[in-house]
Scaffold this motif. Structure first.
Motif, PDB file in Angstrom:
ATOM      1  N   MET A  82     148.993  56.172  89.769  1.00  0.00           N
ATOM      2  CA  MET A  82     150.182  55.312  89.813  1.00  0.00           C
ATOM      3  C   MET A  82     150.754  55.265  91.231  1.00  0.00           C
ATOM      4  O   MET A  82     151.153  54.205  91.710  1.00  0.00           O
ATOM      5  N   LEU A  83     150.796  56.411  91.895  1.00  0.00           N
ATOM      6  CA  LEU A  83     151.300  56.420  93.280  1.00  0.00           C
ATOM      7  C   LEU A  83     150.414  55.545  94.163  1.00  0.00           C
ATOM      8  O   LEU A  83     150.884  54.759  94.973  1.00  0.00           O
ATOM      9  N   ARG A  84     149.115  55.707  93.976  1.00  0.00           N
ATOM     10  CA  ARG A  84     148.129  54.991  94.775  1.00  0.00           C
ATOM     11  C   ARG A  84     148.278  53.476  94.592  1.00  0.00           C
ATOM     12  O   ARG A  84     148.158  52.709  95.532  1.00  0.00           O
ATOM     13  N   ASP A  85     148.592  53.066  93.363  1.00  0.00           N
ATOM     14  CA  ASP A  85     148.579  51.638  93.054  1.00  0.00           C
ATOM     15  C   ASP A  85     149.956  50.974  93.137  1.00  0.00           C
ATOM     16  O   ASP A  85     150.075  49.776  92.895  1.00  0.00           O
ATOM     17  N   THR A  86     150.975  51.738  93.435  1.00  0.00           N
ATOM     18  CA  THR A  86     152.315  51.148  93.492  1.00  0.00           C
ATOM     19  C   THR A  86     152.454  50.318  94.774  1.00  0.00           C
ATOM     20  O   THR A  86     152.348  50.871  95.873  1.00  0.00           O
TER      21      THR A  86
ATOM     22  N   ARG B  16     152.183  51.435  98.849  1.00  0.00           N
ATOM     23  CA  ARG B  16     151.088  50.968  99.718  1.00  0.00           C
ATOM     24  C   ARG B  16     151.662  50.294 100.949  1.00  0.00           C
ATOM     25  O   ARG B  16     151.156  50.438 102.055  1.00  0.00           O
ATOM     26  N   GLU B  17     152.743  49.570 100.727  1.00  0.00           N
ATOM     27  CA  GLU B  17     153.353  48.799 101.808  1.00  0.00           C
ATOM     28  C   GLU B  17     154.252  49.670 102.687  1.00  0.00           C
ATOM     29  O   GLU B  17     154.147  49.661 103.901  1.00  0.00           O
ATOM     30  N   ARG B  18     155.067  50.476 102.048  1.00  0.00           N
ATOM     31  CA  ARG B  18     156.176  51.096 102.785  1.00  0.00           C
ATOM     32  C   ARG B  18     156.005  52.600 102.980  1.00  0.00           C
ATOM     33  O   ARG B  18     156.591  53.173 103.894  1.00  0.00           O
ATOM     34  N   VAL B  19     155.248  53.240 102.102  1.00  0.00           N
ATOM     35  CA  VAL B  19     155.008  54.689 102.256  1.00  0.00           C
ATOM     36  C   VAL B  19     153.494  54.935 102.166  1.00  0.00           C
ATOM     37  O   VAL B  19     153.003  55.622 101.267  1.00  0.00           O
ATOM     38  N   PRO B  20     152.739  54.345 103.088  1.00  0.00           N
ATOM     39  CA  PRO B  20     151.278  54.439 102.974  1.00  0.00           C
ATOM     40  C   PRO B  20     150.769  55.881 102.981  1.00  0.00           C
ATOM     41  O   PRO B  20     149.727  56.160 102.380  1.00  0.00           O
ATOM     42  N   ALA B  21     151.492  56.781 103.615  1.00  0.00           N
ATOM     43  CA  ALA B  21     151.045  58.180 103.605  1.00  0.00           C
ATOM     44  C   ALA B  21     150.945  58.677 102.165  1.00  0.00           C
ATOM     45  O   ALA B  21     150.004  59.391 101.800  1.00  0.00           O
ATOM     46  N   LEU B  22     151.893  58.275 101.335  1.00  0.00           N
ATOM     47  CA  LEU B  22     151.888  58.725  99.945  1.00  0.00           C
ATOM     48  C   LEU B  22     150.763  58.042  99.158  1.00  0.00           C
ATOM     49  O   LEU B  22     150.005  58.704  98.433  1.00  0.00           O
ATOM     50  N   ALA B  23     150.634  56.736  99.323  1.00  0.00           N
ATOM     51  CA  ALA B  23     149.577  56.022  98.595  1.00  0.00           C
ATOM     52  C   ALA B  23     148.205  56.549  99.001  1.00  0.00           C
ATOM     53  O   ALA B  23     147.306  56.722  98.162  1.00  0.00           O
ATOM     54  N   GLN B  24     148.028  56.795 100.296  1.00  0.00           N
ATOM     55  CA  GLN B  24     146.714  57.255 100.762  1.00  0.00           C
ATOM     56  C   GLN B  24     146.450  58.712 100.394  1.00  0.00           C
ATOM     57  O   GLN B  24     145.322  59.084 100.077  1.00  0.00           O
ATOM     58  N   ALA B  25     147.479  59.541 100.446  1.00  0.00           N
ATOM     59  CA  ALA B  25     147.298  60.933 100.009  1.00  0.00           C
ATOM     60  C   ALA B  25     146.892  60.940  98.542  1.00  0.00           C
ATOM     61  O   ALA B  25     145.986  61.672  98.121  1.00  0.00           O
TER      62      ALA B  25
ATOM     63  N   ALA C  83     158.643  55.373 109.277  1.00  0.00           N
ATOM     64  CA  ALA C  83     157.285  55.076 108.792  1.00  0.00           C
ATOM     65  C   ALA C  83     156.506  56.370 108.632  1.00  0.00           C
ATOM     66  O   ALA C  83     156.905  57.431 109.109  1.00  0.00           O
ATOM     67  N   SER C  84     155.377  56.244 107.954  1.00  0.00           N
ATOM     68  CA  SER C  84     154.566  57.426 107.659  1.00  0.00           C
ATOM     69  C   SER C  84     153.102  57.145 107.966  1.00  0.00           C
ATOM     70  O   SER C  84     152.686  55.990 108.078  1.00  0.00           O
ATOM     71  N   SER C  85     152.330  58.220 108.058  1.00  0.00           N
ATOM     72  CA  SER C  85     150.879  58.073 108.208  1.00  0.00           C
ATOM     73  C   SER C  85     150.187  59.257 107.566  1.00  0.00           C
ATOM     74  O   SER C  85     150.748  60.362 107.481  1.00  0.00           O
ATOM     75  N   TRP C  86     148.975  59.019 107.106  1.00  0.00           N
ATOM     76  CA  TRP C  86     148.168  60.040 106.447  1.00  0.00           C
ATOM     77  C   TRP C  86     146.804  60.090 107.099  1.00  0.00           C
ATOM     78  O   TRP C  86     146.176  59.051 107.304  1.00  0.00           O
ATOM     79  N   GLN C  87     146.350  61.252 107.433  1.00  0.00           N
ATOM     80  CA  GLN C  87     145.013  61.419 108.010  1.00  0.00           C
ATOM     81  C   GLN C  87     144.324  62.556 107.284  1.00  0.00           C
ATOM     82  O   GLN C  87     144.947  63.542 106.922  1.00  0.00           O
ATOM     83  N   ARG C  88     143.022  62.407 107.130  1.00  0.00           N
ATOM     84  CA  ARG C  88     142.315  63.434 106.371  1.00  0.00           C
ATOM     85  C   ARG C  88     140.872  63.465 106.817  1.00  0.00           C
ATOM     86  O   ARG C  88     140.256  62.436 107.088  1.00  0.00           O
ATOM     87  N   SER C  89     140.314  64.646 106.861  1.00  0.00           N
ATOM     88  CA  SER C  89     138.908  64.787 107.206  1.00  0.00           C
ATOM     89  C   SER C  89     138.246  65.686 106.170  1.00  0.00           C
ATOM     90  O   SER C  89     138.804  66.706 105.779  1.00  0.00           O
ATOM     91  N   GLY C  90     137.072  65.271 105.708  1.00  0.00           N
ATOM     92  CA  GLY C  90     136.345  66.079 104.728  1.00  0.00           C
ATOM     93  C   GLY C  90     134.858  65.971 104.986  1.00  0.00           C
ATOM     94  O   GLY C  90     134.418  65.147 105.784  1.00  0.00           O
TER      95      GLY C  90
END
Lengths: 934, 339
Positions: free
Chosen positions: B75-79, B83-92, B176-183
């Motif tokens: 739900m977080l991912r698809d809200t 996606r627009e305003r808190v992309p760090a949350l949608a992407q996390a 604004a926010s940002s999300w970065q991840r490495s795996g």
């Protein structure tokens, strides 16, 4: 444990269970409701996706769903997806596209796809990947699964659709002579549906763990927690006190040899008291109980006293005098050496020489199905075992030694196999289950946990290779030296053969003035290493094809031109010292990749010229040869029977673990008989019914067992036509056999009628066919035990490296393989696509660390998202002796992929990577010029 | 063994209280299921809170964004708002396992499990989110960060307490926010490193700066403002400052940086945050901040995933990328507001 009643809707009908509400839905479905189409691949931790079901429209992991949670919900399992009469479009599309190999991940994959299409009827490729990337598949490389979902979406949307069956192959490069051989029947070279495909898309296929029997009992294995220890004492009493435990079996209970016979010369079935355990997970005792839980608790309760011994899982000092001896007689299991010419002279005169060291790691097969077996006493009093294998007759012979029974008192049955890649050649699971059934006279099931698979099932051998290659300034190869130290792990498990495979692959399809290749299999306390797709050859091909790339760079030579210039021709004496015995056209394979190579070269150059910050692309090339067909008698047999009702039944032995040999058997027989595949039944790999087909390995089955099937079809057809000829009073060569009848200008006869005629005349309706090359290979003096039959292939890979992190993506791969003759196009493509993605895993992420790797969560295999764009080129240079000109492919497809990708990485960053896996960490270390531990 | 679905929060709290430590809260269950398998949870009652009315909702209020305990990562991912305003949350949210896991696992459950590098925890800490703790003593908002007591140890007692909601301030212009991840592979894996960043920019009240902002807004509309072009320069070259003529028009009012797994808890790089406060968000500053982050973190080695050294090497790359991305997004929101 207190149970609760949980009511829900299952496949559209009201259902309820009385269960511990914490019990995962997966187990409730399989154990309480008998719906075994939902599969378990991991240890109930949500890592593989095989157990996917749909709950209220959403694809979920049933292993992570406590059944209490689904109260009032609506659950759809594979059993509710479609029927044979009214299949779901996805089921049809999966079969048409060749998206089903072993079929074990298929139910979960289908349900993830269904949930997607139900809410998004027109998904983009990205949407498909997002919905399905949580479902792991080890066979297909995902290419055909994506195609199948796209195709089903079109079908469901009522759109005119490109059938998924339309081949992806860029083109087939036929041999001019092939047309003379004709493609007169539709069976050969097409893309028929997988044999028993419906069973695999419907959940009906019963894999070993799905088989239920009245009074089925369960086993658990007591395994060593030490890498190396002496077993001082065993106390079975605490295990026997656990309610439900019936029996504990130890080494003392083995009636015959406590060993694994020919599969592994130095390995025990169970470590005896005062004997040693030599690896983590080494088996010590078996606990049989009325339930899985009781068996597991019994195994935990059993007491073993160990004296831990020093251990090493590496082999770097294993041959030194003070090394820990893992077996009596030293740590060298086997060595092999080949050589031609004056190597020092050849290298001495070389104007350019490259010397380097290449290193690989333990790798795990990661078939989604875990090892499993069911053993019981059959109606004829035989100890019968249903278990994945690579040749049931070999295993029957081994079991006979272990159980001290004549072979006639043992039956080995091959069930559908959920992927093997060589791993399920290990006869331990079968032997352990057989021992339990032998003693208890009850049906017994053994299923490894994923953790047991990791610890105790075979792995791929790690290599350390010293390579030297030389050339003239003009780019002509001179000499090669190769010296490999092979980490065998704790037991033989056929590792005695690996040095030969290593040196053979190392020499490669090249013209050398001189060669000297040596390989040694050395014991460690690592996991026993065994057969794994390519069996000792991919590591050697990696080392040598990367060395050749280094040589190219040093010479400033084009890697494709360089290989073309130095390619071994059919009549050349190879670097092994003898000529090859089958057709060989490496040049044609290399040329097949030329257009893709030039296109990709331009693409990479253009990308790098744009100087996108932090991203570099590289193009890598590699070739290979692979000796298909192993050693042993150059002879194979199969049978076909004409039933009194006019139907045909093939009796053959070639285990199908997803590569599709069963489909191929039916194609070959249908082609030769002149009937449709639907008219054929197949009884495969059951010692009670079929002849010994020799091992399914070394990519030999289509050629050898297929040769027997084809010859049996020829013989039976001749017998049918003879009988028909005399009944119709016609010459046999004026008759046609088509479908269910023989026709002539003067009339026709049904096959049932002819069968009755044969019966009346006492002519056998069951005909044996043979492929017998003993005249072709009268002695193997020059070639060792092995038949000098080779296939060649080449691979081109484009990668993109993020310079600041080392993260690497494989963008595209083109692969060309000489298959001799395409029998099953989608099947051949599927083998290559699966190999490319498996090879990519070995390059980028797969590294088994003894004792630490526990399953899919920490041993990474590629997901759908990693699948690159793949182009396959099937090259046809017909074999001389194989049926319809076929050669082998399944393992061969593995060899060139990894070196092509590693060469691409090295060229992208301008630095040499000499280690697999080339993790982001190792690539970044190379970029930063850091010394790594190796 | 009882498995119950209370229909109200009060009922859930009552059941927990009545069972005096023998009951346990379950939400998505993705972490608990393997614990059941291993016999690690010995509860006589499981209190499934996912069917409590209202807990499955996301409320975008004027002041706060409130997320219920039954809200899944899917739900977080698809809200669209996230996606627009808190992309760090949608992407996390999109980083947790894969879609079938995201469809079950909840954000609050992720936090209650207290894994040090859980994607949900890292982003919650960067958002300075607060969780509503419910127990017989009542309900109170506590900072998510304070729920972490040690590796896999939460201060929450899931046999007596539950988290019903989580909230964080509604983003304003300049935030604004940002999300970065490495795996090791792109999906279905734990992170080698994950990083969530938020930036709040304050406009500089100088006439030039306002003019510059206005100019950017009018000339470039939805395209990237000139300043955004800076980070596109080749990484190898010197970091670009604000382009000539475009005087700095904003400073960093505040920054949050959360990283995992670099400590036993979701780690706040407070030294870097302090360094950034009041500075101009140019590439020089960001590069310096990113380098500083490395010295603040002490990641450990895990032979199955990555060495501590590699993780350390990734920190400036990921933090730098996150800060630049957050900066560009923040400027875009300011530009939009001026329009």
């Amino acid at each position: 444990m207190e149970k609760a009643r949980v009511e829900f809707v299952l496949n559209g009908k009201a259902a309820w269970v009385e269960s511990d509400p914490r019990k995962p839905l997966l187990r409730v479905l399989r154990e309480d409701l008998g719906l075994t189409g939902t599969k378990q691949g991991c240890d109930l931790e949500g890592e593989c996706g095989a157990c996917t079901v749909i709950v209220d429209g959403v694809a979920l992991r049933s292993c992570l769903l406590p059944v209490g949670k689904i109260a009032g919900r609506s659950v759809t399992t594979i059993e509710g997806m479609g029927s044979r009469e009214a299949p779901h479009p996805l089921q049809t599309a999966f079969l048409e596209a060749g998206a089903v190999q072993c079929g074990f991940c298929t139910p979960g994959m289908l349900l993830s796809a269904k949930a997607l299409l139900d809410r998004n009827p027109h998904p983009t490729k990205e949407a498909i990947v997002t919905a399905l990337e949580g479902n792991l598949c080890r066979c297909t490389g995902y290419v055909k699964i994506i195609e199948a979902v796209q195709s089903a979406a079109e079908l469901m949307g009522g759109e005119a659709r490109t059938p998924a069956s339309e081949a992806r192959t860029q083109e087939t490069i036929p041999d001019p002579a092939a047309s003379a051989m004709g493609r007169e029947f539709s069976g050969i070279g097409g893309s028929p549906e997988r044999h028993k495909g419906w069973e695999r898309v419907s959940g009906e296929a019963l894999f070993a763990e799905d088989i239920s029997m009245p009074n089925l009992h369960y086993m658990s294995v007591v395994r060593s927690p030490h890498f190396h220890a002496r077993v001082d004492a065993l106390d079975v009493a605490p295990a026997l006190e656990v309610p439900g435990v019936l029996r504990v079996l130890t080494a003392a209970d083995i009636p015959g040899e406590n060993g694994l016979a020919d599969y592994s010369l130095d390995e025990h079935l169970l470590a005896p008291v005062s004997g040693r355990v030599r690896m983590l997970g080494d088996p010590v005792a078996l606990v049989v109980a009325t339930s899985r839980e009781a068996a597991t608790q019994g195994a935990k309760a059993l007491r073993v006293d160990y004296t831990p011994l020093p251990h090493r899982t590496e082999i770097d000092r294993a041959l030194e005098a003070e090394a820990i001896p893992i077996h009596d007689g030293g740590n060298l299991l086997a060595e092999d050496e080949v050589g031609t010419g004056d190597i020092e002279g050849a290298l001495g005169e070389s104007e350019v020489v490259v010397q380097s060291k290449y290193i690989t790691s333990f790798q795990a097969h990661m078939a989604i199905e875990r090892e499993a077996a069911v053993a019981y006493i059959d109606e004829e009093g035989r100890v019968a075992v249903i278990c994945a294998n690579h040749e049931p007759h070999w295993d029957r012979s081994s079991l006979s030694k272990i159980l001290g029974l004549p072979e006639g008192k043992i039956r080995v049955i091959t069930p559908p196999i959920g992927g093997s890649f060589g791993g399920k050649q290990d006869i331990w699971p079968m032997a352990a289950a057989a021992l339990a059934a032998y003693h208890l006279r009850l049906p017994v099931q053994l299923a490894y946990t994923r953790r047991e698979v990791m610890d105790a099932a075979p792995k791929r051998h790690p290599y350390k290779c010293d390579c030297v290659v030389g050339a003239t300034r003009e780019g002509e190869l001179t000499g090669m030296k190769f010296d490999a130290l092979i980490n065998k792990g704790a037991y033989d498990s056929a590792g005695r053969y690996v040095p030969n495979y290593a040196v053979t692959a190392a020499v490669g399809p090249y013209r050398w003035k001189a060669t000297k290749a040596r390989a040694r299999s050395i014991y460690s306390n690592g996991p026993k290493a065994g057969q794994f797709r390519g069996f000792g050859t991919p590591q050697a091909a990696f080392a040598m094809e990367c060395s050749l790339d280094e040589l190219c760079e040093k010479l400033g030579a084009d890697p494709l031109e360089f290989r073309l210039r130095n390619a071994l021709r059919e009549n050349d004496v190879s670097g092994l010292g003898f000529r090859v015995a089958e057709s060989l056209d490496y040049v044609k394979v290399l040329e097949a990749l030329a257009p893709d190579y030039h296109e990709a070269s331009l693409g990479v150059a253009a990308f790098n010229a744009e100087a996108k910050p932090g991203l570099r692309r590289g193009l890598g090339f590699a070739g290979m040869w692979y000796r298909f067909g192993k050693f042993g008698r150059p002879l194979s047999q199969a049978e076909i029977e004409l039933g009194l009702d006019g139907s045909f039944t093939i009796y053959a032995s070639g285990a199908d673990y997803g590569q599709g040999i069963e489909t191929v058997f039916t194609q070959l027989a249908a082609e030769r008989l002149g009937v449709s595949r639907e008219a054929l039944r197949l009884v495969n790999a059951d010692t009670a019914h079929t002849l010994d087909g020799d091992v399914t390995g070394a990519s030999r089955n289509t050629y050898w067992v297929g040769g027997g099937v084809t010859d049996a079809a020829r013989g039976l057809r001749a017998a049918i036509l003879d009988a028909a000829a005399s009944l119709l009073d016609q010459a046999a060569d004026t008759l046609t056999l088509r479908d269910d009848r023989v026709s002539s200008p003067r009339g026709e006869l049904s096959l049932a009628r002819i069968a009755q005629e044969l019966e009346a005349r006492g002519i056998p309706r069951r005909v044996k066919g043979t492929i017998d090359l003993r005249d072709v290979f009268p002695d193997n003096e020059r070639t060792g035990l092995y038949l000098p039959m080779f296939v060649t292939g080449a691979c081109l890979a484009q990668v993109e490296v993020e310079i600041e992190t080392g993260l690497t993506r494989v963008i595209s791969v083109s692969s060309a393989h000489d298959v001799g003759r395409v029998i099953n196009r989608r099947g051949a493509e599927g083998q290559i696509e699966g190999s490319i993605v498996m090879g990519m895993g070995s390059v980028l992420m797969e590294e088994f660390i003894p004792g630490l790797s526990t399953g899919f969560s920490d041993y990474m295999i590629p997901t759908m998202r990693s699948t690159p764009d793949i182009r396959v080129h099937l090259v046809e240079t017909p074999s001389r002796y194989g049926p319809f000109g076929v050669k082998g492919l399944g393992e061969a497809a593995m060899l060139a992929t990894a070196p092509a990708m590693v060469n691409a990485i090295s060229r992208a960053i301008g630095l040499r990577i000499r280690r697999m896996p080339a993790t982001a960490e190792r690539i970044l270390a190379a970029i930063r010029g850091e010394k790594t531990t190796e | 063994m009882n498995y119950v679905f209370p229909s109200t929060l009060a009922e859930a709290v009552d059941i927990l209280a009545a069972n005096a430590g023998r009951a346990r809260v379950i939400a998505g269950g993705t972490d608990l299921a393997p614990m059941f398998r291993d016999g690690k949870i010995d509860a006589s009652v499981l209190v499934d809170i996912t069917r409590i009315a209202g807990l499955g909702e996301i409320e975008i209020g004027d002041e706060w964004i409130v997320v219920g305990a039954a809200v899944t990562f899917a739900m977080l991912r698809d809200t669209p708002y996230f996606r627009e305003r808190v992309p760090a949350l949608a992407q996390a949210a999109a980083s947790v396992g894969a879609a079938p896991i995201q469809a079950m696992a909840t954000w609050l459950g992720n936090i209650a499990q207290a894994m040090p590098a859980a994607d949900g925890g890292i982003v919650a800490v960067a958002l300075e989110a607060e969780a509503l703790v419910e127990d017989p003593a009542g309900s109170r908002w506590v900072p998510v960060e304070t729920l972490y007591k040690g590796a896999k140890t939460s201060s929450l007692d899931s046999t007596r307490q539950l988290l019903s909601h989580l909230r964080f301030p509604r983003p304003r212009a300049g935030w604004a926010s940002s999300w970065q991840r490495s795996g090791r592979r792109p999906s279905l894996t734990l992170p080698i490193l994950n990083c969530a960043v938020t930036l709040r920019l304050a406009p500089l009240a100088t006439p030039q700066a306002q003019a510059a902002t206005a100019g950017l807004a009018t000339t470039q509309a939805h395209a990237a403002p000139a300043m955004l072009a800076a980070p596109q320069a080749p990484a190898a070259s010197a970091p670009a400052a604000a382009p000539e003529g475009a005087a700095p028009f904003a400073t960093i009012a505040s920054a949050t940086i959360a990283l995992g797994p670099v400590a036993t808890l979701p780690f706040r790089a407070r030294g870097v945050e302090a360094f950034l406060a009041g500075k101009t968000p140019d590439n020089y500053v960001i590069e310096e901040a990113a380098a500083l982050a490395t010295s603040e973190c002490h990641p450990r080695s895990n032979p199955l995933r990555a060495s501590g050294d590699y993780r350390s090497a990734l920190i400036p790359t990921l933090v730098g990328k996150a800060l630049r991305e957050a900066r560009d997004r923040a400027i875009a929101t300011m530009v939009r507001e001026q329009q």
